[in-house]
Design an enzyme around this catalytic site. Structure first.
Site, PDB file in Angstrom:
ATOM      1  N   GLU A  93      -8.195  -5.152   4.912  1.00  0.00           N
ATOM      2  CA  GLU A  93      -8.103  -4.898   3.472  1.00  0.00           C
ATOM      3  C   GLU A  93      -6.983  -5.735   2.845  1.00  0.00           C
ATOM      4  OE1 GLU A  93      -8.321  -0.832   5.011  1.00  0.00           O
ATOM      5  OE2 GLU A  93      -8.919  -0.273   2.994  1.00  0.00           O
TER       6      GLU A  93
ATOM      7  N   ARG B 181      -2.561  -2.013  -3.435  1.00  0.00           N
ATOM      8  CA  ARG B 181      -3.775  -1.226  -3.218  1.00  0.00           C
ATOM      9  C   ARG B 181      -3.660   0.002  -4.119  1.00  0.00           C
ATOM     10  NH1 ARG B 181      -5.044   3.197   1.173  1.00  0.00           N
ATOM     11  NH2 ARG B 181      -7.243   3.483   0.675  1.00  0.00           N
TER      12      ARG B 181
ATOM     13  N   ARG C 227     -11.161  16.207   7.477  1.00  0.00           N
ATOM     14  CA  ARG C 227     -11.997  16.567   6.311  1.00  0.00           C
ATOM     15  C   ARG C 227     -13.409  16.892   6.769  1.00  0.00           C
ATOM     16  NH1 ARG C 227     -10.658  11.225   3.346  1.00  0.00           N
ATOM     17  NH2 ARG C 227      -8.404  11.374   3.443  1.00  0.00           N
TER      18      ARG C 227
ATOM     19  N   HIS D  52     -12.709   3.385   0.007  1.00  0.00           N
ATOM     20  CA  HIS D  52     -12.717   2.349   1.062  1.00  0.00           C
ATOM     21  C   HIS D  52     -13.456   1.090   0.611  1.00  0.00           C
ATOM     22  CE1 HIS D  52     -12.545   5.782   4.260  1.00  0.00           C
ATOM     23  NE2 HIS D  52     -11.317   5.331   4.036  1.00  0.00           N
TER      24      HIS D  52
ATOM     25  N   ASN E   9       0.877  -1.177   0.000  1.00  0.00           N
ATOM     26  CA  ASN E   9       0.000   0.000   0.000  1.00  0.00           C
ATOM     27  C   ASN E   9       0.916   1.230   0.000  1.00  0.00           C
ATOM     28  OD1 ASN E   9      -1.744   2.071   0.555  1.00  0.00           O
ATOM     29  ND2 ASN E   9      -2.725   1.094   2.310  1.00  0.00           N
TER      30      ASN E   9
END
Ligand code: AMP
Length: 410
Positions: free
Chosen positions: A393, A91, A241, A180, A7
């Protein structure tokens, strides 16, 4: 088959080396602050032998070379030859509309990834750098991409279309993509297994609440809506965010404060969310919670309530979007640990059939005895079950990679 899962972020490389025979994680680690003076690597072998080093790590090439070297090391490693790395799974954040599933990397795929870079200028370029570096360092190993956006490609057009001039979609691909996806896919599949019900019969809402947060509606195994949109800024309140806002606020503030596009971008991505709601105290949920003191602190109480209310609104909306609800899943750093946020977000949802069991809910948290386990936190008579499911993941990336590589060998 042994799969190296990578990743690659803008300044970091996270890795796991997984033996698919038994899905055992042989080693994992993180290279951080790539390109800075104080770069560091931390590595952990399956038997808890660890290695850390701080040194200048110039770029992704050097970082991935270090990962391979440590896997080969006689003291900390798990393999003797590079050829024992049978495949690499990456990823990749954005696959645009081109990829609705994981793929083997070919020249055509690389070209399409470059084309998608405009949609994720912060994320796709480091992903591509990581793939190119790996191709050079492990030329014998087949590589695959697993996309964050792919799972949400099943959304119907009325869920992904914005009511903006439609030439923006045609010219620039302006639409909802969602992110996601790998996590939403993993935990929704797991909750069906935990409930002993067929995945393709369930209406599930998955709440991935971490540094970045998103929520998804999964109807009969397909993502039908999700809160992140064209970019990961839309939707829930996140660490830094803002999530959903009136878009005209941006124009107003840019004009009043004479902000550049970059400054406005920083405001909504880096200086908003929990960080802004807590008046700059922290973007970390643990600090807002403050050992339960948040209820006595007006600023932190409001931060928690705004965050929980947004989640509650989305749960209601997605139950309506699917015409029913069987299960809600909480996952990721906040979702798996912040029992108080889960309780607050689910309060008032009894009319939907959700009844949280406070004792179970606490047990399934950072402070409880069920930490890290897959557990239902609703009462036995709750019509809708709420589960805490730790996300994984990496295992999805490793599984997809191993399936694609095995098929291509035939
Ligand atoms: P993730 O992106 O899944 O790694 O989640 C990271 C975020 O999870 C952090 O920024 C924290 O806000 C939150 N987090 C981690 N541990 C805890 C905890 N024990 N309780 C509440 N929040 C946590």
């Amino acid at each position: 088959m042994r799969v190296l899962v990578l990743n690659c972020g803008s300044s970091s490389v996270k890795y796991q080396f997984i033996d698919m025979d038994g899905e055992k994680v042989l080693a994992k680690g993180l290279v951080e602050k790539i390109g800075l003076h104080n770069s560091e690597m931390s590595h952990k072998r399956h038997d808890n032998v660890t290695y850390t080093v701080e040194k200048e790590i110039l770029d992704h090439n050097v970082a991935i070379e270090m990962v391979i070297d440590i896997l080969l090391s006689s003291e900390y490693g798990v393999i003797r030859e590079k050829s024992e790395i049978d495949a690499v799974g990456h990823r990749v954040v954005h696959g645009g509309e081109k990829f609705s599933g994981s793929v083997a990397i070919t020249d055509d795929v690389m070209k399409t990834l470059e084309d998608c870079s405009g949609l994720a200028p912060l994320h796709n370029p480091p992903n591509i750098k990581g793939i190119l570096a790996t191709m050079k360092l492990l030329p014998q190993a087949p590589q695959c991409c697993v996309f964050d956006t792919a799972f949400h490609q099943t959304m119907p057009d009325y869920a992904y279309t914005y009511a903006l001039p439609q030439n923006l979609y045609r010219k620039y691909g302006v639409r909802r993509y969602g992110f996601h996806g790998t996590s939403h896919r993993y935990v929704s599949d797991r909750v069906a297994a935990c409930m002993g019900r067929p995945y393709i019969e369930l209406k599930i809402i998955t709440c991935h609440l971490g540094n970045g947060s998103s929520i998804a509606a999964i109807n009969c195994g397909k993502s039908v809506d999700t809160s992140m949109g064209f970019t990961p800024v839309e939707g829930l309140v996140m660490g830094t965010r803002c999530g959903d806002i009136d878009p005209a606020i941006l124009l107003h503030v840019m004009e009043k404060e004479d902000l550049t596009i970059q400054q406005a971008n920083n405001m909504i991505n880096k200086h908003s969310g929990l960080y802004a709601l807590s008046e700059g105290a922290s973007s970390d949920m643990r600090v807002i919670y403050n050992d339960g003191e948040w209820t006595r602190d007006h600023v932190h109480k409001l931060a928690m309530e705004v965050t929980a209310y947004r989640i509650r609104k989305y749960i209601g909306a997605y139950a309506a979007a699917m015409g029913g609800l069987d299960a809600v899943v909480y996952t990721a750093g906040i979702g798996e640990n912040a029992f108080y946020l889960r309780a607050l977000a689910c309060s008032g949802l009894e009319f939907l059939g959700i009844k949280i069991d406070p004792e179970k809910n606490f047990k399934a948290s950072a402070m409880g005895e069920w930490r890290g386990l897959e557990k239902a936190v609703t009462t036995d008579d709750s019509r809708v079950q709420v589960w805490v499911i730790p996300t994984n993941e990496e295992i999805v990336i490793a599984r997809d990679t191993s399936i694609i590589v095995s098929k291509n060998k035939k």
